[in-house]
Design an enzyme around this catalytic site. Structure first.
Site, PDB file in Angstrom:
ATOM      1  N   THR A 132      39.649  16.128 -10.614  1.00 32.76           N
ATOM      2  CA  THR A 132      38.360  15.924  -9.956  1.00 32.76           C
ATOM      3  C   THR A 132      37.491  17.179  -9.982  1.00 32.76           C
ATOM      4  OG1 THR A 132      37.378  15.528  -7.784  1.00 32.76           O
ATOM      5  CG2 THR A 132      39.576  16.431  -7.778  1.00 32.76           C
ATOM      6  N   GLU A 134      36.048  18.161  -7.451  1.00 35.32           N
ATOM      7  CA  GLU A 134      36.137  18.777  -6.115  1.00 35.32           C
ATOM      8  C   GLU A 134      36.975  20.050  -6.115  1.00 35.32           C
ATOM      9  OE1 GLU A 134      36.608  16.292  -2.754  1.00 35.32           O
ATOM     10  OE2 GLU A 134      35.447  14.673  -3.622  1.00 35.32           O
ATOM     11  N   TYR A 158      42.512  17.339   0.363  1.00 35.00           N
ATOM     12  CA  TYR A 158      42.568  16.562  -0.891  1.00 35.00           C
ATOM     13  C   TYR A 158      42.310  17.456  -2.100  1.00 35.00           C
ATOM     14  CZ  TYR A 158      40.703  13.847  -4.781  1.00 35.00           C
ATOM     15  OH  TYR A 158      40.451  13.354  -6.040  1.00 35.00           O
ATOM     16  N   LYS A 162      44.755  18.578  -5.257  1.00 36.77           N
ATOM     17  CA  LYS A 162      44.436  18.297  -6.664  1.00 36.77           C
ATOM     18  C   LYS A 162      44.388  19.606  -7.460  1.00 36.77           C
ATOM     19  CE  LYS A 162      43.544  14.902  -8.487  1.00 36.77           C
ATOM     20  NZ  LYS A 162      44.430  13.895  -9.159  1.00 36.77           N
TER      21      LYS A 162
HETATM   22  P1  NAD Z   1      42.797   5.228  -5.787  1.00 35.85           P
HETATM   23  O1  NAD Z   1      43.146   5.796  -4.452  1.00 35.85           O
HETATM   24  O2  NAD Z   1      41.889   4.059  -5.887  1.00 35.85           O
HETATM   25  O3  NAD Z   1      44.136   4.826  -6.559  1.00 35.85           O
HETATM   26  C1  NAD Z   1      45.285   5.625  -6.555  1.00 35.85           C
HETATM   27  C2  NAD Z   1      46.443   4.776  -7.095  1.00 35.85           C
HETATM   28  O4  NAD Z   1      47.611   5.613  -7.125  1.00 35.85           O
HETATM   29  C3  NAD Z   1      46.782   3.569  -6.198  1.00 35.85           C
HETATM   30  O5  NAD Z   1      46.986   2.439  -7.001  1.00 35.85           O
HETATM   31  C4  NAD Z   1      48.058   3.995  -5.498  1.00 35.85           C
HETATM   32  O6  NAD Z   1      48.907   2.907  -5.164  1.00 35.85           O
HETATM   33  C5  NAD Z   1      48.703   4.899  -6.545  1.00 35.85           C
HETATM   34  N1  NAD Z   1      49.612   5.888  -5.962  1.00 35.85           N
HETATM   35  C6  NAD Z   1      49.411   6.671  -4.876  1.00 35.85           C
HETATM   36  N2  NAD Z   1      50.477   7.445  -4.647  1.00 35.85           N
HETATM   37  C7  NAD Z   1      51.385   7.156  -5.629  1.00 35.85           C
HETATM   38  C8  NAD Z   1      52.674   7.638  -5.955  1.00 35.85           C
HETATM   39  N3  NAD Z   1      53.270   8.571  -5.202  1.00 35.85           N
HETATM   40  N4  NAD Z   1      53.307   7.143  -7.031  1.00 35.85           N
HETATM   41  C9  NAD Z   1      52.723   6.178  -7.794  1.00 35.85           C
HETATM   42  N5  NAD Z   1      51.500   5.669  -7.527  1.00 35.85           N
HETATM   43  C10 NAD Z   1      50.831   6.162  -6.458  1.00 35.85           C
HETATM   44  O7  NAD Z   1      42.245   6.469  -6.621  1.00 35.85           O
HETATM   45  P2  NAD Z   1      41.154   6.507  -7.786  1.00 35.85           P
HETATM   46  O8  NAD Z   1      39.820   6.660  -7.174  1.00 35.85           O
HETATM   47  O9  NAD Z   1      41.418   5.400  -8.731  1.00 35.85           O
HETATM   48  O10 NAD Z   1      41.526   7.903  -8.451  1.00 35.85           O
HETATM   49  C11 NAD Z   1      42.462   7.971  -9.517  1.00 35.85           C
HETATM   50  C12 NAD Z   1      42.614   9.422  -9.947  1.00 35.85           C
HETATM   51  O11 NAD Z   1      41.360   9.923 -10.359  1.00 35.85           O
HETATM   52  C13 NAD Z   1      43.095  10.346  -8.828  1.00 35.85           C
HETATM   53  O12 NAD Z   1      43.984  11.284  -9.387  1.00 35.85           O
HETATM   54  C14 NAD Z   1      41.822  11.025  -8.347  1.00 35.85           C
HETATM   55  O13 NAD Z   1      42.101  12.309  -7.830  1.00 35.85           O
HETATM   56  C15 NAD Z   1      41.038  11.103  -9.631  1.00 35.85           C
HETATM   57  N6  NAD Z   1      39.571  11.111  -9.499  1.00 35.85           N
HETATM   58  C16 NAD Z   1      38.935  10.148  -8.751  1.00 35.85           C
HETATM   59  C17 NAD Z   1      37.540  10.129  -8.705  1.00 35.85           C
HETATM   60  C18 NAD Z   1      36.781   9.082  -7.919  1.00 35.85           C
HETATM   61  O14 NAD Z   1      35.555   9.187  -7.794  1.00 35.85           O
HETATM   62  N7  NAD Z   1      37.431   8.049  -7.387  1.00 35.85           N
HETATM   63  C19 NAD Z   1      36.817  11.097  -9.401  1.00 35.85           C
HETATM   64  C20 NAD Z   1      37.491  12.063 -10.137  1.00 35.85           C
HETATM   65  C21 NAD Z   1      38.874  12.036 -10.196  1.00 35.85           C
HETATM   66  O1  DAU Z   2      33.899  14.095  -6.754  1.00 39.68           O
HETATM   67  C1  DAU Z   2      35.001  13.311  -7.103  1.00 39.68           C
HETATM   68  C2  DAU Z   2      35.637  12.728  -5.861  1.00 39.68           C
HETATM   69  O2  DAU Z   2      34.770  11.702  -5.411  1.00 39.68           O
HETATM   70  C3  DAU Z   2      37.039  12.199  -6.094  1.00 39.68           C
HETATM   71  O3  DAU Z   2      37.894  13.254  -6.459  1.00 39.68           O
HETATM   72  C4  DAU Z   2      37.575  11.510  -4.829  1.00 39.68           C
HETATM   73  O4  DAU Z   2      38.839  10.935  -5.098  1.00 39.68           O
HETATM   74  C5  DAU Z   2      36.591  10.433  -4.434  1.00 39.68           C
HETATM   75  O5  DAU Z   2      37.018   9.829  -3.219  1.00 39.68           O
HETATM   76  C6  DAU Z   2      35.188  11.020  -4.257  1.00 39.68           C
HETATM   77  O6  DAU Z   2      35.159  11.922  -3.119  1.00 39.68           O
HETATM   78  P1  DAU Z   2      33.911  11.947  -2.101  1.00 39.68           P
HETATM   79  O7  DAU Z   2      34.348  12.526  -0.824  1.00 39.68           O
HETATM   80  O8  DAU Z   2      32.723  12.554  -2.768  1.00 39.68           O
HETATM   81  O9  DAU Z   2      33.636  10.347  -1.997  1.00 39.68           O
HETATM   82  P2  DAU Z   2      33.256   9.419  -0.756  1.00 39.68           P
HETATM   83  O10 DAU Z   2      32.873   8.099  -1.299  1.00 39.68           O
HETATM   84  O11 DAU Z   2      34.301   9.475   0.302  1.00 39.68           O
HETATM   85  O12 DAU Z   2      31.961  10.122  -0.174  1.00 39.68           O
HETATM   86  C7  DAU Z   2      30.815  10.295  -0.998  1.00 39.68           C
HETATM   87  C8  DAU Z   2      29.787  11.030  -0.165  1.00 39.68           C
HETATM   88  O13 DAU Z   2      29.322  10.161   0.871  1.00 39.68           O
HETATM   89  C9  DAU Z   2      30.353  12.255   0.548  1.00 39.68           C
HETATM   90  O14 DAU Z   2      29.334  13.258   0.587  1.00 39.68           O
HETATM   91  C10 DAU Z   2      30.652  11.762   1.950  1.00 39.68           C
HETATM   92  C11 DAU Z   2      29.596  10.698   2.167  1.00 39.68           C
HETATM   93  N1  DAU Z   2      29.980   9.566   3.028  1.00 39.68           N
HETATM   94  C12 DAU Z   2      31.156   8.927   2.750  1.00 39.68           C
HETATM   95  C13 DAU Z   2      31.573   7.862   3.526  1.00 39.68           C
HETATM   96  C14 DAU Z   2      32.880   7.163   3.236  1.00 39.68           C
HETATM   97  C15 DAU Z   2      29.161   9.139   4.058  1.00 39.68           C
HETATM   98  O15 DAU Z   2      28.072   9.722   4.295  1.00 39.68           O
HETATM   99  N2  DAU Z   2      29.556   8.088   4.824  1.00 39.68           N
HETATM  100  C16 DAU Z   2      30.742   7.430   4.615  1.00 39.68           C
HETATM  101  O16 DAU Z   2      31.065   6.488   5.377  1.00 39.68           O
END
Ligand code: NAD
Ligand code: DAU
Length: 354
Positions: A132, A134, A158, A162
């Site tokens: 990420t 982050e 978090y 990571k």
């Molecule tokens: P998510 O929380 O939707 O999914 C995570 C998945 O991992 C789930 O299916 C969960 O069951 C599985 N999991 C959790 N712990 C586990 C374990 N110990 N063993 C096996 N499986 C396990 O997350 P996401 O948003 O799909 O993110 C996926 C990856 O991408 C993560 O590594 C996250 O850090 C990274 N990432 C996410 C974002 C974002 O915006 N969502 C952005 C950049 C990077």
């Molecule tokens: O930047 C990549 C990351 O983006 C990933 O690594 C994380 O797994 C993913 O969860 C996401 O993190 P954020 O904290 O940026 O996402 P989130 O959707 O939780 O929040 C987005 C922005 O919105 C953040 O500035 C917090 C704000 N927010 C979030 C929630 C849930 C609100 O203002 N209100 C809310 O209820």
């Protein structure tokens, strides 16, 4: 075949679907099915022999060794993680267990498997770690976007977990020669996004007539990327990325949270107007800020474009419209993830606002 971890979550499931739309190479999908994992995300693959699902933990070394020996994957893509910043603030333990210890155990199992491969398979093998933006910390309004060379300064449990996993992956390459690739991506959005994250939460709450919670002043900036663009970038890095390299992935879409929420409200006003004729924006409610809230993320995605020719296909306008439409067309998916556990979490996080 390839081994995907966390392939029942938001990005992992989109990746598996995208992969099998364009490849016949099978996917072994290892997922623990935490609250965030949802097998309904993969319903369209039922009966498809190219998808093998195993419920299990990336921290389970014995299971990993058995799966690697049995299926002989040519690559591992590690999506599995605890991914929600707010949950990491309430309870960091699971983040250390999965993101740090789990990645360590996965690396060790893969290293032993890879070391014993015949030379040609050993050379072709890849371990791709999905991370990420982050990990880089936060930016002031005028600072340049995060390049791969930016210092690592994580600010939440978090992002610290990571960053720790990224360091382990790097060290396993330098010390043991494991053929690794790391991607650091910005905020994803799109179908199958669990409604604890900003965009799906706002869509779901708006339709339910609930408040749309904005943390602090709502002027925090994120760089948004449509999830399938992220998936295509990962496939491209797997195919042609240089070993040991980090690739930043982003959408060149810096937007303040309040503007994201207003855009979603405007789309809902157009596609599913409120019965009283008012705008969903009337449901916006400012709530207490996230502790340690990072102010701005922005990704410099020039390296992956220059070296691998990847660019996002979606603009924010096209991606967010598709996303809102997907949620309107899939009320059963939303109902399914709104289980008891989900409601408990929402109550803990949002308390009286709900
Ligand atoms: P998510 O929380 O939707 O999914 C995570 C998945 O991992 C789930 O299916 C969960 O069951 C599985 N999991 C959790 N712990 C586990 C374990 N110990 N063993 C096996 N499986 C396990 O997350 P996401 O948003 O799909 O993110 C996926 C990856 O991408 C993560 O590594 C996250 O850090 C990274 N990432 C996410 C974002 C974002 O915006 N969502 C952005 C950049 C990077
Ligand atoms: O930047 C990549 C990351 O983006 C990933 O690594 C994380 O797994 C993913 O969860 C996401 O993190 P954020 O904290 O940026 O996402 P989130 O959707 O939780 O929040 C987005 C922005 O919105 C953040 O500035 C917090 C704000 N927010 C979030 C929630 C849930 C609100 O203002 N209100 C809310 O209820």
């Amino acid at each position: 075949m390839i081994l995907v971890t966390g392939g029942a979550g938001f990005i992992g499931a989109n990746f598996v679907l995208e992969w099998l739309e364009h490849n016949d190479e099978p996917v072994l999908n290892l997922d623990k099915l935490t609250y965030a994992g949802n097998l309904h995300n993969l319903d369209s693959l039922q009966g498809d022999a190219r998808h093998i699902f195993v419920r299990g933990d990336i921290g389970d070394r014995a299971l990993l060794e058995r799966l690697l020996a049995e299926h002989q994957p040519r690559a591992v893509i590690n999506f599995a993680a605890e991914s929600h910043v707010d949950r990491s603030i309430h309870g960091p333990e699971d983040f250390i267990q999965t993101n740090v210890v789990g990645t360590f155990r996965l690396l060790e199992a893969v290293r032993h498997y890879w070391s014993a491969l015949p030379a040609t398979q050993k050379e072709a093998f890849r371990f791709l770690h999905v991370s990420t933006d982050e990990v880089y910390g936060t930016l002031t309004p005028d600072e340049p976007a995060f390049a791969e060379t930016h210092r690592v300064e994580p600010n939440s449990p978090y992002s610290a977990s990571k960053a720790a996993s990224d360091h382990l992956v790097r060290a396993w390459h330098h010390t043991y020669g494991l053929p690794v690739l790391t991607t650091n991506c910005s905020n994803n959005y799109g179908p199958l996004h669990f409604p604890e994250k900003l965009i799906p939460l706002v869509i779901v709450n708006a339709l339910a007539g609930k408040p749309l919670p904005i943390y602090g002043d709502g002027r925090q900036i994120r760089d948004w990327l449509y999830v399938r663009d992220h998936c295509r970038a990962i496939a491209r890095v797997l195919q042609a990325g240089r070993l040991g390299e980090v690739y930043n992935i982003g959408g060149w879409n810096e937007k303040a949270n309040i503007d994201i929420v207003k855009t979603v409200c405007a789309l809902l006003d157009e596609l599913r107007p409120r019965s009283d004729g008012k705008s969903y924006a009337e449901q916006i409610t400012f709530v207490q800020d996230r502790p340690g809230h990072d102010r701005r993320y922005a990704i410099d995605a020039r390296k992956i474009e220059r070296e691998l020719g990847w660019k996002p296909a979606e603009t924010f306008d096209t991606g967010i419209r598709k996303t809102v439409q997907w949620y309107l067309e899939h009320p059963e998916w939303v109902a399914n993830v709104q289980s008891g556990a989900y409601r408990d979490w929402v109550a803990k996080q949002y308390g009286a606002v709900q």
